[in-house]
Design a protein around this motif. Sequence first.
Motif, PDB file in Angstrom:
ATOM      1  N   PHE A 131      14.187   2.476 -33.705  1.00  0.00           N
ATOM      2  CA  PHE A 131      15.522   2.302 -33.118  1.00  0.00           C
ATOM      3  C   PHE A 131      15.480   2.527 -31.610  1.00  0.00           C
ATOM      4  CE2 PHE A 131      14.955   6.656 -34.333  1.00  0.00           C
ATOM      5  CZ  PHE A 131      15.778   7.471 -33.575  1.00  0.00           C
ATOM      6  N   ASN A 132      16.630   2.389 -30.955  1.00  0.00           N
ATOM      7  CA  ASN A 132      16.855   2.655 -29.531  1.00  0.00           C
ATOM      8  C   ASN A 132      15.736   2.116 -28.636  1.00  0.00           C
ATOM      9  OD1 ASN A 132      18.960   4.009 -30.682  1.00  0.00           O
ATOM     10  ND2 ASN A 132      18.573   5.968 -29.707  1.00  0.00           N
ATOM     11  N   PRO A 133      15.608   0.782 -28.566  1.00  0.00           N
ATOM     12  CA  PRO A 133      14.482   0.179 -27.866  1.00  0.00           C
ATOM     13  C   PRO A 133      14.747  -0.114 -26.396  1.00  0.00           C
ATOM     14  CG  PRO A 133      15.705  -1.525 -28.976  1.00  0.00           C
ATOM     15  CD  PRO A 133      16.427  -0.226 -29.264  1.00  0.00           C
ATOM     16  N   GLY A 134      13.738   0.081 -25.594  1.00  0.00           N
ATOM     17  CA  GLY A 134      13.749  -0.432 -24.230  1.00  0.00           C
ATOM     18  C   GLY A 134      13.094  -1.802 -24.222  1.00  0.00           C
ATOM     19  N   ALA A 135      13.499  -2.684 -23.324  1.00  0.00           N
ATOM     20  CA  ALA A 135      12.924  -4.022 -23.296  1.00  0.00           C
ATOM     21  C   ALA A 135      12.855  -4.545 -21.870  1.00  0.00           C
ATOM     22  CB  ALA A 135      13.725  -4.978 -24.170  1.00  0.00           C
ATOM     23  N   VAL A 136      11.885  -5.419 -21.647  1.00  0.00           N
ATOM     24  CA  VAL A 136      11.719  -6.053 -20.346  1.00  0.00           C
ATOM     25  C   VAL A 136      11.092  -7.419 -20.589  1.00  0.00           C
ATOM     26  CG1 VAL A 136       9.412  -5.057 -19.955  1.00  0.00           C
ATOM     27  CG2 VAL A 136      10.830  -5.691 -17.995  1.00  0.00           C
ATOM     28  N   PHE A 137      11.420  -8.401 -19.740  1.00  0.00           N
ATOM     29  CA  PHE A 137      10.808  -9.729 -19.835  1.00  0.00           C
ATOM     30  C   PHE A 137       9.775  -9.836 -18.726  1.00  0.00           C
ATOM     31  CE2 PHE A 137      10.538 -14.308 -18.948  1.00  0.00           C
ATOM     32  CZ  PHE A 137      10.279 -14.787 -20.226  1.00  0.00           C
ATOM     33  N   ASP A 138       8.533 -10.135 -19.101  1.00  0.00           N
ATOM     34  CA  ASP A 138       7.457 -10.178 -18.118  1.00  0.00           C
ATOM     35  C   ASP A 138       6.401 -11.194 -18.538  1.00  0.00           C
ATOM     36  OD1 ASP A 138       6.004  -8.936 -15.750  1.00  0.00           O
ATOM     37  OD2 ASP A 138       4.531  -8.610 -17.344  1.00  0.00           O
ATOM     38  N   ASP A 139       6.006 -12.034 -17.595  1.00  0.00           N
ATOM     39  CA  ASP A 139       4.922 -12.995 -17.809  1.00  0.00           C
ATOM     40  C   ASP A 139       5.159 -13.836 -19.065  1.00  0.00           C
ATOM     41  OD1 ASP A 139       2.542 -14.274 -17.136  1.00  0.00           O
ATOM     42  OD2 ASP A 139       1.300 -12.848 -18.258  1.00  0.00           O
ATOM     43  N   GLU A 198       3.496  18.531 -31.028  1.00  0.00           N
ATOM     44  CA  GLU A 198       4.515  18.612 -32.064  1.00  0.00           C
ATOM     45  C   GLU A 198       5.875  18.089 -31.596  1.00  0.00           C
ATOM     46  OE1 GLU A 198       4.703  22.567 -33.559  1.00  0.00           O
ATOM     47  OE2 GLU A 198       2.773  22.423 -34.581  1.00  0.00           O
ATOM     48  N   GLY A 199       5.948  17.562 -30.378  1.00  0.00           N
ATOM     49  CA  GLY A 199       7.222  17.144 -29.817  1.00  0.00           C
ATOM     50  C   GLY A 199       7.547  15.682 -30.076  1.00  0.00           C
ATOM     51  N   SER A 200       8.572  15.205 -29.372  1.00  0.00           N
ATOM     52  CA  SER A 200       9.040  13.830 -29.508  1.00  0.00           C
ATOM     53  C   SER A 200       9.314  13.216 -28.144  1.00  0.00           C
ATOM     54  CB  SER A 200      10.343  13.779 -30.322  1.00  0.00           C
ATOM     55  OG  SER A 200      10.154  14.175 -31.651  1.00  0.00           O
ATOM     56  N   VAL A 201       9.008  11.944 -28.006  1.00  0.00           N
ATOM     57  CA  VAL A 201       9.487  11.152 -26.872  1.00  0.00           C
ATOM     58  C   VAL A 201      10.429  10.094 -27.436  1.00  0.00           C
ATOM     59  CG1 VAL A 201       7.638  11.562 -25.237  1.00  0.00           C
ATOM     60  CG2 VAL A 201       7.335   9.810 -26.978  1.00  0.00           C
ATOM     61  N   GLN A 202      11.464   9.760 -26.665  1.00  0.00           N
ATOM     62  CA  GLN A 202      12.587   9.032 -27.231  1.00  0.00           C
ATOM     63  C   GLN A 202      13.189   8.049 -26.233  1.00  0.00           C
ATOM     64  OE1 GLN A 202      15.381  12.166 -28.092  1.00  0.00           O
ATOM     65  NE2 GLN A 202      13.851  13.449 -29.098  1.00  0.00           N
ATOM     66  N   ASP A 203      13.834   7.020 -26.782  1.00  0.00           N
ATOM     67  CA  ASP A 203      14.768   6.173 -26.037  1.00  0.00           C
ATOM     68  C   ASP A 203      14.189   5.634 -24.732  1.00  0.00           C
ATOM     69  OD1 ASP A 203      16.288   7.084 -28.122  1.00  0.00           O
ATOM     70  OD2 ASP A 203      17.776   8.108 -26.902  1.00  0.00           O
ATOM     71  N   ASN A 251      11.642   5.178 -18.323  1.00  0.00           N
ATOM     72  CA  ASN A 251      12.415   6.408 -18.516  1.00  0.00           C
ATOM     73  C   ASN A 251      12.310   6.805 -19.979  1.00  0.00           C
ATOM     74  OD1 ASN A 251      14.592   4.818 -16.373  1.00  0.00           O
ATOM     75  ND2 ASN A 251      13.861   6.865 -15.862  1.00  0.00           N
ATOM     76  N   TYR A 252      12.151   8.080 -20.235  1.00  0.00           N
ATOM     77  CA  TYR A 252      12.115   8.555 -21.614  1.00  0.00           C
ATOM     78  C   TYR A 252      12.775   9.918 -21.701  1.00  0.00           C
ATOM     79  CZ  TYR A 252       8.340  11.557 -20.019  1.00  0.00           C
ATOM     80  OH  TYR A 252       7.615  12.501 -19.327  1.00  0.00           O
ATOM     81  N   ALA A 253      13.274  10.249 -22.887  1.00  0.00           N
ATOM     82  CA  ALA A 253      13.763  11.586 -23.190  1.00  0.00           C
ATOM     83  C   ALA A 253      12.672  12.319 -23.962  1.00  0.00           C
ATOM     84  CB  ALA A 253      15.050  11.517 -23.997  1.00  0.00           C
ATOM     85  N   PHE A 254      12.654  13.645 -23.850  1.00  0.00           N
ATOM     86  CA  PHE A 254      11.536  14.432 -24.374  1.00  0.00           C
ATOM     87  C   PHE A 254      12.029  15.740 -24.970  1.00  0.00           C
ATOM     88  CE2 PHE A 254       8.648  17.961 -22.847  1.00  0.00           C
ATOM     89  CZ  PHE A 254       7.723  17.867 -23.874  1.00  0.00           C
ATOM     90  N   GLN A 255      11.625  15.984 -26.199  1.00  0.00           N
ATOM     91  CA  GLN A 255      11.846  17.281 -26.839  1.00  0.00           C
ATOM     92  C   GLN A 255      10.479  17.869 -27.172  1.00  0.00           C
ATOM     93  OE1 GLN A 255      14.636  15.748 -29.828  1.00  0.00           O
ATOM     94  NE2 GLN A 255      16.213  17.046 -28.942  1.00  0.00           N
TER      95      GLN A 255
END
Length: 333
Positions: A24-32, A81-86, A99-103
């Motif tokens: 879920f909660n995907p980042g996206a970019v158009f490249d090449d 043991e953590g998470s990177v998100q969004d 950009n990412y969120a981190f717990q």
Amino acid sequence: MIKKYEKNPIIFPGGEDFRKVVTFNPGAVFDDGKFLLYDRAAATLSPFRTAIGLFESTDGKNFTPVGDQPVFTSEMLGYPEGSVQDARVVKIDGTFYMNYAFQPYGFDCFPTGEGVPFYDTSKYTDWAKCEYPMITRSGIATSQDGINWEQLCFTSPEEIDDRDHALFPEKINGKFCLLRRPMDFVGEEYGTTQPGMWITFSEDLHDWSKPQLLATAQEAWEGGKIGAACNPIKTSRGWLVLYHGVDENIIYRVGGMMLDLEDPTKVIARSINHIMEPTEYYEKCGLVIPNVVFPTSIVEKDGIGYIYYGCCDTSIGLATVKVEDLVDHLFDN
């Protein structure tokens, strides 16, 4: 105006081990000539540890995974043991910025069906090192190819909860520009009684100007706080920013605002009513949180905005809109 893709959800759990439970909660970019989409994925709910994976597509609708492993993990930050998100991704001067969120530590997720899951940290004693459990920090990773990422910096201090960070896709007046949502910036000294969207600038991505309050919730559908949904996109009439709000019934909806091209601290137009809300089964029923549309990217190609969004913290949907029509709507509503 905004049309949800008839074959949604375009990505759902399964396949690779690290996304067996949710994506879920995907980042996206158009490249090449390709759409690159970075999902937030988890293999289990106990523990609920999310990593960032990668898909690619030539048409923006049909995606295939790139590899069978995540491209960015909390282990790469020294927290296995953590998470990177969004993930929210832009490309500036040949470099990809995420950009990412981190717990930093683990937790268990027990869905309640009532809008807010029960998050249990009792088994994860390292949370005692933090100001409080479930605190979220934000950062930036960089890549030259969009696949191999490395940590660049944190964009918020570790002692406050600060997420929904989103870089503008180009420098403005020679400086990087960042949206953020610090939960602790509330009170007389901050000029607001509720968490809101803030904006800050930097020449090097490490030292940031004093944040300025950009916007707070105004309408009932926005609830008590709002946050940036996607990285802004540039239009002839200003910077287009999608944002999310959560009402008292814990329904996640989407609004839009326009910021001045030369001075993005100025809001020049804003939606009164939401522009997206949960209407389809996959947006109302999910494994973690019901009633959620949560865009984390909008990609413009040939005048069409491809909006990629999380559905109930479970799967990924696509909606499209003619960017010019959406901008006109924000100025005319």
